[in-house]
Scaffold this motif. Structure first.
Motif, mmCIF file in Angstrom:
data_model
loop_
_atom_site.group_PDB
_atom_site.id
_atom_site.type_symbol
_atom_site.label_atom_id
_atom_site.label_comp_id
_atom_site.label_asym_id
_atom_site.label_seq_id
_atom_site.Cartn_x
_atom_site.Cartn_y
_atom_site.Cartn_z
ATOM 1 N N SER A 7 75.486 -0.081 117.464
ATOM 2 C CA SER A 7 74.084 -0.115 117.079
ATOM 3 C C SER A 7 73.901 -0.855 115.767
ATOM 4 O O SER A 7 72.983 -1.650 115.602
ATOM 5 C CB SER A 7 73.543 1.309 116.958
ATOM 6 O OG SER A 7 72.208 1.310 116.559
ATOM 7 N N ARG A 8 74.797 -0.596 114.812
ATOM 8 C CA ARG A 8 74.672 -1.235 113.508
ATOM 9 C C ARG A 8 74.917 -2.734 113.578
ATOM 10 O O ARG A 8 74.449 -3.483 112.732
ATOM 11 C CB ARG A 8 75.647 -0.597 112.507
ATOM 12 C CG ARG A 8 75.219 0.773 112.029
ATOM 13 C CD ARG A 8 75.986 1.156 110.776
ATOM 14 N NE ARG A 8 77.418 1.266 111.031
ATOM 15 C CZ ARG A 8 78.017 2.394 111.354
ATOM 16 N NH1 ARG A 8 77.315 3.500 111.520
ATOM 17 N NH2 ARG A 8 79.318 2.429 111.543
ATOM 18 N N ARG A 244 61.577 -4.044 111.219
ATOM 19 C CA ARG A 244 61.605 -3.458 112.556
ATOM 20 C C ARG A 244 62.990 -2.893 112.882
ATOM 21 O O ARG A 244 63.114 -1.831 113.490
ATOM 22 C CB ARG A 244 61.200 -4.521 113.586
ATOM 23 C CG ARG A 244 61.118 -3.999 115.014
ATOM 24 C CD ARG A 244 60.382 -4.978 115.916
ATOM 25 N NE ARG A 244 61.149 -6.200 116.183
ATOM 26 C CZ ARG A 244 60.827 -7.392 115.698
ATOM 27 N NH1 ARG A 244 59.777 -7.538 114.904
ATOM 28 N NH2 ARG A 244 61.534 -8.455 116.003
ATOM 29 N N THR A 245 64.012 -3.595 112.431
ATOM 30 C CA THR A 245 65.383 -3.163 112.682
ATOM 31 C C THR A 245 65.639 -1.768 112.130
ATOM 32 O O THR A 245 66.121 -0.877 112.826
ATOM 33 C CB THR A 245 66.371 -4.145 112.018
ATOM 34 O OG1 THR A 245 66.196 -5.430 112.566
ATOM 35 C CG2 THR A 245 67.806 -3.683 112.241
ATOM 36 N N TYR A 246 65.303 -1.579 110.859
ATOM 37 C CA TYR A 246 65.632 -0.318 110.197
ATOM 38 C C TYR A 246 64.623 0.776 110.506
ATOM 39 O O TYR A 246 64.921 1.960 110.352
ATOM 40 C CB TYR A 246 65.767 -0.549 108.693
ATOM 41 C CG TYR A 246 66.993 -1.357 108.354
ATOM 42 C CD1 TYR A 246 68.254 -0.759 108.306
ATOM 43 C CD2 TYR A 246 66.918 -2.719 108.121
ATOM 44 C CE1 TYR A 246 69.387 -1.490 108.026
ATOM 45 C CE2 TYR A 246 68.046 -3.471 107.835
ATOM 46 C CZ TYR A 246 69.277 -2.849 107.790
ATOM 47 O OH TYR A 246 70.405 -3.591 107.519
ATOM 48 N N ALA A 252 71.050 2.718 111.410
ATOM 49 C CA ALA A 252 71.327 1.556 110.568
ATOM 50 C C ALA A 252 70.979 1.904 109.125
ATOM 51 O O ALA A 252 69.921 2.450 108.843
ATOM 52 C CB ALA A 252 70.519 0.353 111.034
ATOM 53 N N LYS A 253 71.867 1.591 108.208
ATOM 54 C CA LYS A 253 71.678 1.971 106.811
ATOM 55 C C LYS A 253 71.442 0.746 105.950
ATOM 56 O O LYS A 253 72.219 -0.202 105.975
ATOM 57 C CB LYS A 253 72.898 2.757 106.321
ATOM 58 C CG LYS A 253 73.058 4.097 107.041
ATOM 59 C CD LYS A 253 74.248 4.871 106.517
ATOM 60 C CE LYS A 253 74.360 6.216 107.230
ATOM 61 N NZ LYS A 253 75.514 6.996 106.734
ATOM 62 N N ASP A 269 65.160 7.636 106.030
ATOM 63 C CA ASP A 269 66.565 7.389 105.750
ATOM 64 C C ASP A 269 66.757 5.947 105.322
ATOM 65 O O ASP A 269 66.672 5.047 106.120
ATOM 66 C CB ASP A 269 67.396 7.674 106.998
ATOM 67 C CG ASP A 269 68.874 7.364 106.767
ATOM 68 O OD1 ASP A 269 69.582 7.204 107.768
ATOM 69 O OD2 ASP A 269 69.288 7.269 105.602
ATOM 70 N N LYS A 270 67.035 5.731 104.001
ATOM 71 C CA LYS A 270 67.264 4.386 103.520
ATOM 72 C C LYS A 270 68.454 4.384 102.557
ATOM 73 O O LYS A 270 68.451 3.733 101.561
ATOM 74 C CB LYS A 270 66.044 3.824 102.804
ATOM 75 C CG LYS A 270 64.746 4.386 103.179
ATOM 76 C CD LYS A 270 63.651 3.690 102.417
ATOM 77 C CE LYS A 270 62.978 4.605 101.453
ATOM 78 N NZ LYS A 270 62.326 5.701 102.101
#
Length: 286
Positions: A7-8, A244-246, A252-253, A269-270
């Protein structure tokens, strides 16, 4: 590879298939053309000049790929743009290339700074503006007879690289330094400087906007009408892609080092970083 790792490491190709959930867009008020023409590009194509497998455009040859160039917006620049790109600045990371593609090819030249043999030479440097801060830098509105200048020079690289070019290129010292009003960047890459250090294409856009406004003020004419906003056409597309990705992939971080802790909108979550997995996929040759 685990599910989370897969996923990442999703590529830019896969990300564009997702639904667009963005709600907060700092570039949304600008008059930028719809980017559906970019979203419709699903795969890489060979550059017609160098045959590299690229997407959207070739960052070496400045060729549009995967679509007809006539479908892109076009921006006419009132004075010539010269970009001096540090030789260690990766082509795939340079946003200055956007200006070369969106504008008339004859309006923009990109030079590679690689001393001592490849330092650009300019005729009549006293008629050039250098976009670079410093004690002698003036705002455009404070320069009389702006129409006496025939080009603007912009340095492309990290802040350390830009200072190196400015200080070690004597011909640049003959140019009138100019600066633009402070603004907060929307750039997605971590920079070891504060958030008022803009991406190169952001600086180019705001220069031309303020140049137009200063000229209009001197001539007592109309206000800015959005004519340069499409310089940010590709930039806005990639910005929204990162958002959009995050927003949609909670595993994804994003970089914890990024100076804007609220950079990803509408997401709790960032914390940490695997930003390179996403943004490096926008290097068209990879």
């Amino acid at each position: 590879m685990s599910t989370n790792e897969e996923s990442r490491k999703r590529s830019i190709d896969q990300l564009e298939k997702e639904e667009d959930p963005q709600k907060l867009d700092p570039l949304g008020d600008l008059k930028i053309d719809d980017d559906q023409v970019l979203k419709d590009i699903r795969q890489r194509s060979a550059c017609p000049s160098c045959k590299r497998s690229v997407k959207y455009f070739c960052y070496k040859c400045y060729q549009v790929v995967g679509m007809d160039r006539s479908k892109l917006p076009h921006v006419h620049l009132p004075i010539h743009l010269d970009v001096i790109k540090h030789h260690k600045e990766l082509d795939g990371k340079s946003t200055a290339i956007h200006a070369k593609i969106i504008s008339d090819d004859k309006d923009v030249d990109i030079h590679t700074y690689c001393p001592p043999d490849r330092i650009p030479q300019f005729e009549e440097p006293e008629k050039a503006l250098l976009l670079f801060p410093g004690p002698s830098a003036k705002q455009l509105k404070d320069i009389p007879s702006l129409d006496s200048f025939n080009r603007v020079v912009v340095i492309d690289g990290t802040w350390h690289q830009a200072k190196q070019i400015a200080h070690n290129t004597p011909i640049l010292n003959k140019m009138q330094k100019v600066t633009i009003a402070p603004r907060k960047t929307t750039f997605w890459r971590f920079q070891n400087v504060d958030d008022q250090h803009l991406a190169t294409i952001e600086a180019i856009y705001y220069f031309y906007r303020e140049y137009f406004e200063a000229c209009q003020q001197q001539q007592h004419q109309t206000k800015y009408d959005g004519r340069f906003d499409n310089l940010l056409f590709y930039y806005k597309f990639f910005y929204n892609l990162i958002q959009r990705t995050y927003q949609t992939n909670k595993t994804a971080k994003f970089s914890h080092r990024h100076q804007q802790k609220d950079y990803i909108k509408n997401r709790e979550d960032k914390s940490e970083e695997k930003e390179e997995d996403i943004t490096d996929s926008s290097r068209n040759g990879k």
